[in-house]
Design an enzyme around this catalytic site. Sequence first.
Site, mmCIF file in Angstrom:
data_model
loop_
_atom_site.group_PDB
_atom_site.id
_atom_site.type_symbol
_atom_site.label_atom_id
_atom_site.label_comp_id
_atom_site.label_asym_id
_atom_site.label_seq_id
_atom_site.Cartn_x
_atom_site.Cartn_y
_atom_site.Cartn_z
ATOM 1 N N ASP A 57 0.793 -1.239 0.000
ATOM 2 C CA ASP A 57 0.000 0.000 0.000
ATOM 3 C C ASP A 57 0.824 1.288 0.000
ATOM 4 O OD1 ASP A 57 -1.717 -2.055 0.608
ATOM 5 O OD2 ASP A 57 -2.540 -1.135 2.413
ATOM 6 N N GLU A 242 -10.661 -1.707 3.346
ATOM 7 C CA GLU A 242 -9.418 -1.092 3.797
ATOM 8 C C GLU A 242 -9.251 0.280 3.153
ATOM 9 O OE1 GLU A 242 -6.384 -4.519 4.937
ATOM 10 O OE2 GLU A 242 -6.719 -4.498 2.770
#
Length: 534
Positions: A57, A242
Amino acid sequence: MTMTGTVPRSAGWRRLSRRCLPAAFALLFPLGAPHAADTPQWRPVLHFSPAAYWMNDPNGPILLDGVYHLFYQYAPGSMTWGHPSWGHATSTDLLHWTEHGVAIAATPGEEIFSGSLVPDPLNRSGLGSTDAPPLLAFHTSVFHDNPAHPDGTQAQSVSVSHDGGFTWRPYAHNPVLTLHPDSRQFRDPSVFWYQDGGCWIMTTVVGDAQLVKLYRSTDLLHWSFLSDFQPSGYRKPGMLWEMPTLVPLKLDGNPRATRWVMIVSVNPWSIAGGSGVQYFVGRFDGVTFTPDALPPPGSDPSRYDWLDHGADQYATTLFANTGSGAPVLIGWMDNWDYATDLPTAPWRGQMTLPVDIALKTVDGHPTVIQTPTRAYEDMVRKKGVVTYGDRNLPQDGRVTIPSRGEVLDIRLVLRRGGARRAGIVVRETPDGRTGTSVSYDFVDGTLTVDRGRSGLVGFSPRFSTRHIAYLAAPGGEVALHLVVDRASVELFANDGVLRMTDLIFPPAGSDRISLFAEGGGATIHGLRVAVLAR
């Protein structure tokens, strides 16, 4: 190290700073050391990738004094995810990056999960001064062997920088926000200044509940609960939400018609399978985000809005502090279905191309539009564009284009003649047996990226090969913009109305381009090709 153009790889690696790299990792795993399975043929040119090891990420991307800072989930010394720290890279144009190693390091008792960065110019946090305002990183701490929290507890913490993001220290009273009772799924704080309320807003998720939680603060250290966002509809057992991001956008450029867009990453069960990025358009009153009309509960995923209809965009987030310019998004170009199996070395993971976003009405529906940044467009122009004009494609025929390269910018308009289907093949081998196909079906109204013959595809049984999306063809034509890198194809259709991002792993010599039509003839209008690297 990811570079644009023809800078030698060794020169790019020499720019690597180990300012924050733990000494043990630097000794055991020197970043410039040769690797037995090195795959330079798939090292991206246009997209950031670390010199070595695992990355996922993007975290805390921000613009500071003309420099873009990109932080990211990083596992130094490992080619697989686990016990992440934050890596760090900088750029002045979002294309050429300098890597700085580990910024916020994990410890045996604390993993550093995803989050965001916030400047504190008035020193409201009290962690700096008005003369030397601090930079705050909000990140999820995952605690282990901590007497204050059960093992695996996730809570939100703060780290502080006084040198513009290069060195960090933890806030003495972490965590600043935790759930009661403690949760193992409470993560990914995204913080922004809410001008109308004179406060900061934080969005977080309880991942396994598919729940976004909103909080407010006036000092960045004490947080009050505002509301939950959990629309009925597309939720399934085992799905995780998320990286929630809330951003205001002017609908059709009208400042009096601002809408708020909630971006949420979904894993699994995304539109293309595995992980993907969903968004909701609605309104935010300082307390509650309320989405506009939603599909009925239980609707197919295709009824919802997705940032990307390809397989390889996840954890997408905004660059902070970009001022009045267009908001800029960046994501992780990968899919949890096969991320740990990717055949690249000595690194594993890369970022998507940063894009500008806007909100426009398309077929009566507010739609997020994504287009490459101005810096990218400037780079393409400087490289030189070859214009081929219009091309007639014979029925069931194939036309080869003279331009050859592994890294390309391609733009064209498909116009239907009698063809049912027409399209383009990129990264094609001379014998035509290998290549990635992008095609439009004028009867079904669908756009397809087919990577089934793109090269190496058997490294994982979950590496899906065909991705299909519905797309209107106003006036019987579809505009395609392809950004082709050494290991990826990013497609922007109809001026950014639809985006598809897919990883590919082509063999050496796959540098051809061809056009085709099936079931009748078709016309290619305005074909332009820029070779960005051979």
